[in-house]
Design a protein around this motif. Sequence first.
Motif, PDB file in Angstrom:
ATOM      1  N   MET A 170      42.539  47.233  33.496  1.00  0.00           N
ATOM      2  CA  MET A 170      43.276  46.133  34.137  1.00  0.00           C
ATOM      3  C   MET A 170      44.705  46.047  33.604  1.00  0.00           C
ATOM      4  O   MET A 170      45.616  45.667  34.333  1.00  0.00           O
ATOM      5  N   LEU A 171      44.911  46.396  32.334  1.00  0.00           N
ATOM      6  CA  LEU A 171      46.266  46.408  31.785  1.00  0.00           C
ATOM      7  C   LEU A 171      47.087  47.573  32.346  1.00  0.00           C
ATOM      8  O   LEU A 171      48.310  47.536  32.315  1.00  0.00           O
ATOM      9  N   ALA A 172      46.420  48.596  32.830  1.00  0.00           N
ATOM     10  CA  ALA A 172      47.135  49.713  33.452  1.00  0.00           C
ATOM     11  C   ALA A 172      47.534  49.362  34.882  1.00  0.00           C
ATOM     12  O   ALA A 172      48.635  49.677  35.324  1.00  0.00           O
ATOM     13  N   LYS A 173      46.651  48.718  35.600  1.00  0.00           N
ATOM     14  CA  LYS A 173      46.917  48.346  36.995  1.00  0.00           C
ATOM     15  C   LYS A 173      45.987  47.194  37.339  1.00  0.00           C
ATOM     16  O   LYS A 173      44.782  47.381  37.474  1.00  0.00           O
ATOM     17  N   ILE A 174      46.537  46.027  37.478  1.00  0.00           N
ATOM     18  CA  ILE A 174      45.723  44.822  37.663  1.00  0.00           C
ATOM     19  C   ILE A 174      44.918  44.857  38.964  1.00  0.00           C
ATOM     20  O   ILE A 174      43.867  44.222  39.060  1.00  0.00           O
ATOM     21  N   GLN A 175      45.353  45.622  39.959  1.00  0.00           N
ATOM     22  CA  GLN A 175      44.617  45.698  41.218  1.00  0.00           C
ATOM     23  C   GLN A 175      43.233  46.311  41.056  1.00  0.00           C
ATOM     24  O   GLN A 175      42.427  46.251  41.972  1.00  0.00           O
ATOM     25  N   ILE A 176      42.943  46.864  39.893  1.00  0.00           N
ATOM     26  CA  ILE A 176      41.613  47.415  39.646  1.00  0.00           C
ATOM     27  C   ILE A 176      40.564  46.319  39.705  1.00  0.00           C
ATOM     28  O   ILE A 176      39.388  46.587  39.912  1.00  0.00           O
ATOM     29  N   ILE A 177      40.989  45.090  39.586  1.00  0.00           N
ATOM     30  CA  ILE A 177      40.075  43.949  39.663  1.00  0.00           C
ATOM     31  C   ILE A 177      39.336  43.920  41.008  1.00  0.00           C
ATOM     32  O   ILE A 177      38.230  43.409  41.098  1.00  0.00           O
ATOM     33  N   PHE A 178      39.937  44.516  42.043  1.00  0.00           N
ATOM     34  CA  PHE A 178      39.276  44.564  43.345  1.00  0.00           C
ATOM     35  C   PHE A 178      38.066  45.503  43.341  1.00  0.00           C
ATOM     36  O   PHE A 178      37.237  45.438  44.242  1.00  0.00           O
ATOM     37  N   LEU A 179      37.960  46.372  42.339  1.00  0.00           N
ATOM     38  CA  LEU A 179      36.782  47.228  42.196  1.00  0.00           C
ATOM     39  C   LEU A 179      35.697  46.559  41.349  1.00  0.00           C
ATOM     40  O   LEU A 179      34.630  47.132  41.168  1.00  0.00           O
ATOM     41  N   PHE A 180      35.966  45.378  40.850  1.00  0.00           N
ATOM     42  CA  PHE A 180      35.014  44.684  40.003  1.00  0.00           C
ATOM     43  C   PHE A 180      33.658  44.457  40.676  1.00  0.00           C
ATOM     44  O   PHE A 180      32.629  44.545  39.994  1.00  0.00           O
ATOM     45  N   PRO A 181      33.578  44.187  41.993  1.00  0.00           N
ATOM     46  CA  PRO A 181      32.249  44.092  42.619  1.00  0.00           C
ATOM     47  C   PRO A 181      31.400  45.350  42.449  1.00  0.00           C
ATOM     48  O   PRO A 181      30.182  45.271  42.333  1.00  0.00           O
TER      49      PRO A 181
END
Length: 179
Positions: A158-169
Motif C-alpha cells: 500500500m505504501l508503494a501504490k495505495i490503489q492496491i487497496i482495491f485488491l483487498f477483497p
Amino acid sequence: DQDVIQVYNSLLIASGLEQEYRDHPAFSTFLIHGFVFKIFSIFNNSLLIDIENILNSEKIDEIFQNYFQIARITNYFINFFLIISFYYLLKKIKIDQSLIIKILILLSLSQWYVLSFFYLRSENLSLLLFIIASILIISDQRIYINKFISGIFLAFSMLAKIQIIFLFPIYIFLLMLFY
C-alpha cells in the motif's frame, strides 16, 4: 513521466531526507531504490549518494543517468520476481499447470507488463508485495508469524501504490478460502 521523480525521491531517501513527492507517495519504491543506490555507491566511489553533493556537482546529468540505469536494472528484477511470485501464488491455490503457463504467457505479453520494463513505476512493486503477502497468508504453515509478516508486506504494498487497496477483497477471499 515518473522516471525523474522516482530517481530524485529515491536519492532523497538514500540521503536520509524526506521524500518530496506526496501526490503519489510510492514510499516503498523510493526505499528499495534508495537502498540499491546505497549498495552501488559502496562499490563505486564515483557515484555520489548525498543529494546535496549531487546537485552541487558539475556532472549532475551523468550522475542522474547512472542512477537511472541502476533503477532500471532494479525494475527488471522487480518484474522478474513479479512473474515468479505470481506463478508460485497460482500454484499455491492449485490451478492447473497448463493454465498457469497460459496465464503467465498472457501476462508476460500484455502491453502493461511489456511497458513496465521501459518506465520506472510503482505498480509492479506494489503487486509483487501484495502477491508475497497473499502467498504468506495461504501458506501451509498457518502460524501467526506468517500472518504478521503478511501484514507487513501488505502495508508496504500500500505504501508503494495505495490503489492496491482495491485488491483487498481478493485478500479477504483468500483468507476465507484457505482458513
